[in-house]
Design a protein around this motif. Structure first.
Motif, short mmCIF file in Angstrom:
data_model
loop_
_atom_site.label_atom_id
_atom_site.label_comp_id
_atom_site.label_asym_id
_atom_site.label_seq_id
_atom_site.Cartn_x
_atom_site.Cartn_y
_atom_site.Cartn_z
N ASP A 198 0.78 -1.24 0.00
CA ASP A 198 0.00 0.00 0.00
C ASP A 198 0.81 1.30 0.00
OD1 ASP A 198 1.02 -0.11 2.52
OD2 ASP A 198 -0.91 -0.15 3.57
N ALA A 199 2.12 1.24 -0.17
CA ALA A 199 2.91 2.47 -0.23
C ALA A 199 2.82 3.08 -1.64
CB ALA A 199 4.36 2.18 0.13
N SER A 200 3.25 4.33 -1.76
CA SER A 200 3.25 4.99 -3.07
C SER A 200 4.66 5.44 -3.42
CB SER A 200 2.29 6.17 -3.10
OG SER A 200 2.64 7.13 -2.13
N TYR A 201 4.93 5.55 -4.73
CA TYR A 201 6.29 5.77 -5.21
C TYR A 201 6.28 6.75 -6.38
CZ TYR A 201 7.08 1.53 -2.50
OH TYR A 201 7.12 0.61 -1.48
N ASP A 202 7.44 7.41 -6.57
CA ASP A 202 7.58 8.35 -7.68
C ASP A 202 7.74 7.64 -9.02
OD1 ASP A 202 7.65 10.74 -6.00
OD2 ASP A 202 9.61 10.03 -5.35
N VAL A 203 8.36 6.46 -8.99
CA VAL A 203 8.60 5.68 -10.20
C VAL A 203 8.22 4.23 -9.91
CG1 VAL A 203 10.29 4.96 -11.93
CG2 VAL A 203 10.56 7.17 -10.78
N VAL A 204 7.44 3.63 -10.80
CA VAL A 204 7.11 2.20 -10.68
C VAL A 204 7.58 1.51 -11.95
CG1 VAL A 204 5.31 0.47 -10.34
CG2 VAL A 204 5.09 2.73 -9.26
N THR A 205 8.45 0.52 -11.77
CA THR A 205 9.02 -0.19 -12.92
C THR A 205 8.57 -1.64 -12.93
OG1 THR A 205 11.00 -0.84 -11.67
CG2 THR A 205 11.11 1.23 -12.90
N SER A 206 8.75 -2.26 -14.08
CA SER A 206 8.57 -3.70 -14.20
C SER A 206 9.30 -4.19 -15.44
CB SER A 206 7.10 -4.09 -14.31
OG SER A 206 6.99 -5.49 -14.48
N ARG A 207 9.85 -5.38 -15.32
CA ARG A 207 10.52 -6.03 -16.44
C ARG A 207 9.82 -7.35 -16.77
NH1 ARG A 207 15.85 -9.15 -16.59
NH2 ARG A 207 16.85 -8.59 -18.56
N ALA A 208 8.79 -7.66 -16.00
CA ALA A 208 8.22 -9.00 -16.07
C ALA A 208 6.86 -9.09 -16.75
CB ALA A 208 8.12 -9.58 -14.65
N PHE A 209 6.11 -8.00 -16.80
CA PHE A 209 4.74 -8.07 -17.30
C PHE A 209 4.69 -8.23 -18.82
CE2 PHE A 209 1.58 -7.25 -14.01
CZ PHE A 209 2.40 -6.97 -12.92
N ALA A 210 3.95 -9.22 -19.27
CA ALA A 210 3.78 -9.43 -20.71
C ALA A 210 2.86 -8.37 -21.30
CB ALA A 210 3.23 -10.83 -20.97
N LEU A 214 1.21 -4.63 -21.21
CA LEU A 214 1.34 -3.26 -20.73
C LEU A 214 0.08 -2.82 -19.99
CD1 LEU A 214 3.30 -0.83 -20.76
CD2 LEU A 214 2.16 -0.07 -22.86
N ILE A 215 -1.06 -3.25 -20.49
CA ILE A 215 -2.34 -2.89 -19.87
C ILE A 215 -2.45 -3.49 -18.47
CG2 ILE A 215 -4.84 -3.15 -20.05
CD1 ILE A 215 -4.46 -3.08 -23.13
N ASP A 216 -2.03 -4.75 -18.31
CA ASP A 216 -2.05 -5.38 -16.99
C ASP A 216 -1.10 -4.67 -16.03
OD1 ASP A 216 -3.84 -7.22 -17.95
OD2 ASP A 216 -2.38 -8.84 -18.18
N PHE A 217 0.06 -4.27 -16.51
CA PHE A 217 1.02 -3.55 -15.67
C PHE A 217 0.42 -2.24 -15.17
CE2 PHE A 217 4.50 -0.26 -15.78
CZ PHE A 217 5.01 -0.56 -14.53
N VAL A 218 -0.20 -1.48 -16.06
CA VAL A 218 -0.81 -0.21 -15.67
C VAL A 218 -1.89 -0.43 -14.62
CG1 VAL A 218 -2.23 1.71 -16.48
CG2 VAL A 218 -0.26 0.95 -17.84
N GLU A 219 -2.68 -1.47 -14.79
CA GLU A 219 -3.79 -1.74 -13.87
C GLU A 219 -3.29 -1.97 -12.44
OE1 GLU A 219 -7.47 -4.94 -13.27
OE2 GLU A 219 -6.32 -4.90 -15.14
N VAL A 220 -2.24 -2.75 -12.28
CA VAL A 220 -1.76 -3.06 -10.93
C VAL A 220 -0.82 -2.00 -10.38
CG1 VAL A 220 -2.05 -5.54 -11.27
CG2 VAL A 220 0.19 -4.49 -11.71
N LEU A 227 5.13 5.68 -14.54
CA LEU A 227 5.25 4.24 -14.73
C LEU A 227 6.31 4.02 -15.82
CD1 LEU A 227 1.50 3.12 -14.88
CD2 LEU A 227 3.01 3.26 -12.88
N CYS A 228 7.21 3.07 -15.59
CA CYS A 228 8.28 2.79 -16.55
C CYS A 228 8.35 1.29 -16.79
CB CYS A 228 9.62 3.31 -16.04
SG CYS A 228 9.73 5.11 -15.94
N ALA A 229 7.85 0.86 -17.92
CA ALA A 229 7.80 -0.56 -18.24
C ALA A 229 8.91 -0.92 -19.23
CB ALA A 229 6.44 -0.92 -18.84
#
Length: 238
Positions: A161-173, A175-181, A192-194
């Motif tokens: 439940d914390a919040s961050y200035d930058v959220v990254t991911s290298r694992a999500f197939a 992009l829409i699913d990444f944005v949702e979570v 957001l930086c995917a």
């Protein structure tokens, strides 16, 4: 520039660095070669990394390969391939990352979270993954490497439940699913930086562009011939 021209250019600007072999287990006799490949990649990317930071990156790689079987960290076991496809691949995003606290969702072995933490000790980095074993590895390696800016957390993103200035991911197939979570964890005016292979499809962009300002950055990863992109998104409603 053609691939052959890039190769010639790289060969002409060889960078060498001497790394103390103390503490290395898996890299062994390959350490000098790997150190030079890394130093050249860092030079090509224009990153201001000290020899101590370069050594730390190689120690991370060494421990990744050493503990791979115990923690099931990566399918890539050849040291040079792992250096290029894991370490250098993650280094390529660092010049493009916005400032501020960073959350890496589905971090796995700590990619890119650990790499960012090594290169930017002033940035608070959180590595999040639901896999307890992988988080134990990150906790262990962060302690051994002295990464005081790294916080490994074993949790599903929905329970964090914390919040961050930058959220990254290298694992999500997707992009829409990444944005949702990732959106609920994003601070006001955050990004957001995917990390993606191919650029987003028209369908993905159309589904997101009503609410998101989207910037697609083509990455030139040294020695990697596969396509790489960083997708940076900011909420239009904030």
């Amino acid at each position: 520039m053609s691939a052959s021209a890039k190769t010639a250019s790289s060969s002409a600007s060889t960078v060498t660095v001497s790394i103390d072999p103390t503490g290395f287990v898996k890299l062994g006799t390959q350490l000098p070669t790997l150190a030079n490949i890394l130093a050249q990649a860092i030079d090509e990317l224009g990153l201001p990394l000290s020899e101590t930071q370069q050594r730390t990156l190689l120690l991370y790689l060494d421990q990744l390969l050493l503990w791979n079987k115990a923690y099931n960290l990566t399918a890539i076991t050849h040291p040079e391939e792992a250096l290029i496809k894991h370490v250098i691949d993650c280094l390529a995003i660092i010049p493009h990352l916005p400032p501020g606290s960073l959350l890496d969702i589905g971090t796995g072995a700590g990619l890119p979270a650990v790499i960012v933490a090594i290169c930017q000790p002033e940035r608070a980095c959180t590595a999040l993954d639901s896999n307890q074993k992988k988080i134990r590895f990150i906790r262990q390696i962060s302690s051994e490497l002295g990464l005081t800016n790294m916080q490994p957390i074993a949790s599903r993103i929905e329970a964090h439940d914390a919040s961050y200035d930058v959220v990254t991911s290298r694992a999500f197939a997707s992009l829409i699913d990444f944005v949702e979570v990732a959106q609920p964890r994003l601070a006001d005016h955050g990004r957001l930086c995917a990390m993606k292979g191919k650029a987003p499809t028209d369908e993905e962009l159309q589904a997101l562009e009503a609410e998101w300002q989207i910037k697609t950055i083509k990455l030139d990863v040294p020695r990697l011939h596969d396509s790489r992109h960083l997708i940076e998104m900011s909420d239009k409603n904030v």
